[in-house]
Write an enzyme that holds these catalytic residues in place. Structure first.
Site, PDB file in Angstrom:
ATOM      1  N   TYR A 439       0.823  -1.229   0.000  1.00 19.62           N
ATOM      2  CA  TYR A 439       0.000   0.000   0.000  1.00 19.62           C
ATOM      3  C   TYR A 439       0.849   1.268   0.000  1.00 19.62           C
ATOM      4  CZ  TYR A 439      -0.371   0.011   5.276  1.00 19.62           C
ATOM      5  OH  TYR A 439      -0.164   0.033   6.620  1.00 19.62           O
ATOM      6  N   GLU A 440       0.201   2.364  -0.342  1.00 22.34           N
ATOM      7  CA  GLU A 440       0.909   3.642  -0.593  1.00 22.34           C
ATOM      8  C   GLU A 440       1.980   3.488  -1.664  1.00 22.34           C
ATOM      9  OE1 GLU A 440      -0.330   6.253   0.448  1.00 22.34           O
ATOM     10  OE2 GLU A 440      -1.603   5.477   2.051  1.00 22.34           O
ATOM     11  N   GLY A 441       1.712   2.659  -2.640  1.00 26.36           N
ATOM     12  CA  GLY A 441       2.677   2.439  -3.720  1.00 26.36           C
ATOM     13  C   GLY A 441       3.517   1.218  -3.455  1.00 26.36           C
TER      14      GLY A 441
END
Lengths: 597, 597
Positions: A439-441
């Protein structure tokens, strides 16, 4: 006690690596925020997190938040803990005093972030996301939006979310389809489905402030046509009181591998006529603002990696000291001993410890660069520090989260068969950590950033500049001349040389043969993160020797030196194999045609 | 179809690496068991496992076996699937025809084992453990025990278990406390608590044959005082019919991270007067017999690693071909593409593929050595093959299971956020795999075996002999002279040199400085496994080129060459960093005193 905040190590990093005292001297806003403040704040943070929030972590895994008729109910105990967290002022730690925050440097904030994340990553995601929403409003919100929303977010009465992902738009935000129709009165009606919305619905706060990516009519295709909207769960009246329930509803939450107490919502906007929202900043600049939130959140997720890893390490140490099994291989005892005496158990614990301390040092050092970039009087110092921080963000995020997989896996392994039993608790960290490199890239997205914006764009100049700084540390190690320093120097020099070779390769191929450069993107990130953490531990060794010489905390300094050497001898050598993969292996990544899979 | 058995790859390994056809020619018992038989058997195995057993895998995770009033009920569908498995003769595949088995070589059996393990590792554990019980009875059981129990075990009417672990005795069997009192009539009464007993209680068979480690009165302390007993769940009458319920009861099963459908029992022996058992072999030789079971089971667990990894790989490939996200970095398309076109996704898939194929090649080649060791006419050939097999067992077990953690983790990562959602199914493999480096001897226990019995004992002579064989392969690659062969040769030579350096280090320090040798035990194992898998892929490359030259299956052979090269360029270089850790890093493993943790 299931978790003990590593205050000593954090203060050491602030003092010896991040120069917190210098920050306090050079930056008027931080004049009162030197080491003494840091110590006091960390001790307060430790108290709340060790006593109240950490004990809820296992409970949250056993009794996750649950969905019923559109509402989500947090794990028992979470709501009260969140109230204490908010009342303690922790949400406002790094935010401006004018809105009710405490205005502390990120150098201290990062450490406090690690403590709450280690205590309970599911819980701490709520303030982490709220931080992101505050950040975006501070940068791009109107004065009215700031005044109306930020104080409530800082006080913990309300919380914030980030609404990016849609079923067809995960890593690729160009595919976002949610839309927003202007109503002519300054508001918009928002329609669309958002998935993977962390703490997207819950009962811990009176209102939830959703920041939502959507397209206005006639917006350009792709990422240049995305705008950012503020869509509260309950509308907010002029006087700040809550109005009607908005048309933003949680239709389900996910059944996940880990971080189970943190509800991951599917949010439906506008199914009953349209969710009323207001534009943040200008139309079609939403992605830009979202990146502000994301960059803060990416650093924060990197810190989550360190946090979960440290928790797993602490648990493994406790078990290894307690569990008696087998006689020592060196014949030093004739009866079975605690397994911490066995070399391979020690190797696992040292690997965990070195990775955690290395990544923590890297993160705290990077946080200091952020503080300089945002507050230093000198423009050139700000610019240099900003470039350094931006280079470090994908490394802190990517490397620290990938290492958390290794450290939590070792945590299970140290426990043997007991590690596989859920009651033990070691497996929870292994499951919780698995989301962090996603998550968050994802790590690949971080690596794309590192390759594209941070390396290829300037032809590798900035990266080589960091390598030159590392060479200076090598020089200092050589000048020290002690056995530990020389052992570390040798490994650091080899790793740094590998880094430069990879930077040269990436810079040379980035434009002409992008497939070759991007085939090595994640190995490059892992090499870079490994090196930066190892570098900070090398600096730590030098600082520890200096402090040892003046009689400071012998046990701590001696341990720091041993840990730095272990990292150099066991972790840094991985850089060479990563270099080989990048430099020799680009073609073989794409050699097999898609149909052959 | 959620799983497709890799029959082509298995047959290639049998043909090109394991020399199955030569085995069939040289060993009369295997005269009918050449490649044609292998193909027919694998196709039958694939049919049952793909159609019946694989679809139950996800179901087993959602609806694990459960305990009620001392009984355990398997996941719906398992009992019927086990009936089909047994009726198909799969339990007896490698066992002697005189007891109802099929007497096939392990070379084929290992491949069939992989297929059922990939289909459903929780399910397949039951036959795996039963295999171990059969093995121990064949070696040490009395004729009466063999006649009475083996045919029923082979037919699947009954199943078998291994009862080693007690709460205080995990890796260290010297601490076993269960006791057995002779009754004067040839039977014993067994008392004690055993934990972690896989399929220790269930409803898939009419009886369960527990093999139990316990001490007789007056037995020596430690591992030399352990005997092995056969304790059936139901007593067996003279005529083979079932008698009274024995005093062996399942008091609970564990709540585990993975392999949830496989019940992990706590068994209580003798709480109601004593569980009646018979001695297997001689008193105080139990550990010796148990090692026979364990060595078979260790190899089998290594194969489980390959199996779960392959399943995760297949799932990741399917998702990567389906999921559309982002435009390609090389500008070859202006619209988003399936993510398999992105270099880092390809790198992850190739890493999975190369690890799976490398470990499979290593395991099938080792299985052929087992067949030679047990059946070849020439005593010297038998002895050499036995030594090779024994050297390989810790590598197959340790390396293949550790690599399964990496491959299943990559499987989650390829799926992005969806990988973290349990409905997707990728997370199950990540959870299931986590037990593999723990049970049947942790990786450290395997590494102790590799260091102690397999390396230090003969001063590294046998290990260096394998290195010499690898040099021969390097010579053949050089003679080939093609770009792929030369690229592989360079990496293989470097890895082999690292291996020899480590063998020298371990052999030199094993006795004088055991802590230094054992501090590097797991890195040595990982280096050794990595090299052996890479070596087999290098041999595969040569074989594939030869087969390509005669026009055989161009696509398969081309893919094999590409995979071998990828392994060499991306995986083999890890050997150098492992060598550095072993050779330079021994002292830093133990440098930090226990109190400093």
């Amino acid at each position: 006690m299931t978790y003990r905040a590593p205050i000593k190590d954090m203060l050491f990093d602030m003092q010896a690596l991040a120069g917190l005292q210098t920050l306090a001297e050079q930056i008027p806003a931080f004049a009162d925020h030197g080491l003494d403040t840091a110590q006091a704040v960390l001790e307060e943070s430790a108290k709340l997190n060790e006593d109240v929030i950490a004990p809820l972590n296992f409970e949250g895994d056993k009794s996750p938040s649950y969905w019923k008729d559109g509402q989500v109910f947090a794990t028992p105990g979470f709501k009260e803990a969140f109230r204490q967290y908010a009342q303690g002022g922790w949400q406002g730690l790094q935010h401006p005093e004018e809105y009710g925050g405490q205005g502390l440097p990120k150098t201290i904030g990062a450490a406090c972030g690690e403590i709450v994340q280690a205590a309970n990553v599911s819980f701490a995601l709520c303030p982490l996301l709220t931080d992101g929403a505050i950040e975006a409003l501070l940068v791009a919100g109107s004065e009215a939006q700031k005044q109306r929303f930020i104080p409530k977010l800082l006080s913990g009465e309300w919380t914030g979310t980030m609404n990016l992902t849609e079923p067809q738009a995960g890593s690729d935000l160009a595919l976002v389809r949610s839309r927003a129709e202007p109503q002519g009165d300054g508001t918009y009606k928002v329609f669309g489905t958002k998935i993977f919305i962390t703490w997207g619905e819950h009962d811990m706060a009176d209102n939830i402030v959703h920041l939502v990516l959507a397209r206005v009519p006639g917006a350009p295709e792709g990422v240049k046509g995305i705008s950012l909207f503020l869509v509260p769960k309950f509308l907010v009246n002029e006087d700040g009181s809550l109005g009607a329930r908005n048309d933003a509803h949680c239709v389900s939450i996910e059944h996940k591998l880990g971080i189970k107490a943190s509800p991951t919502a599917v949010l439906q906007f506008g199914d009953h006529g349209g969710a009323i929202g207001t534009l943040i900043g200008e139309e079609n600049r939403g992605l830009e603002y979202m990146f502000i939130m994301m960059n803060a959140a990416r650093f924060g997720v990197g810190v989550q990696g360190i946090a979960v890893a440290d928790r797993a390490y602490q648990k493994a140490v406790a078990y290894a000291k307690d569990r008696v099994q087998s006689r020592p291989v060196d014949g030093s005892a004739s009866a079975p001993v605690a397994i911490i005496h066995h070399p391979d158990v020690r190797r696992m614990l040292m690997t965990q410890r070195a990775l955690v301390e290395g990544c923590r040092a890297m993160a705290i050092d990077a946080a200091a660069a952020y503080d300089i970039a945002h507050h230093h009087a000198d423009a050139d110092a700000r610019k240099q520090a900003q470039a350094f921080y931006e280079f470090m963000v994908p490394l802190v995020k990517g490397y620290s989260t990938e290492m958390s997989l290794e450290v939590t896996s070792l945590g299970v392994q140290v426990h043997g068969g007991m590690g596989f039993i859920e009651e033990t608790g070691a497996a929870q960290y292994y499951r919780d950590a698995r989301i962090l490199p996603i998550y968050e890239g994802t790590t690949a997205i971080q690596a794309n950033d590192l390759v594209g914006r941070k390396t290829v764009r300037d032809g590798g100049v900035f990266a080589r500049g960091i390598a030159a700084q590392i060479e200076e540390t090598e020089g200092a190690l050589a000048a020290d001349g002690g056995a530990d320093a020389l052992a570390v120097r040798a490994q650091l020099a080899a790793a740094r040389a590998s880094f430069v070779q990879v930077v040269d390769f990436i810079a040379a191929h980035g434009k002409a043969q992008p497939n070759a450069a991007f085939a090595g993107s994640v190995p490059y990130l892992m090499l870079g993160g490994n090196l930066m953490a190892g570098w900070q531990l090398a600096r730590s060794l030098l600082a520890a020797k200096a402090l040892l010489a003046v009689g400071e905390d012998t046990d701590f300094m001696t341990a720091k030196i041993a840990t730095a050497r272990f990292y150099a001898e066991h972790i840094l050598p991985r850089c060479q194999s990563l270099r080989d993969a990048v430099v020799n292996g680009a073609d073989s990544v794409m050699a097999l045609p898609v149909d052959a899979f």
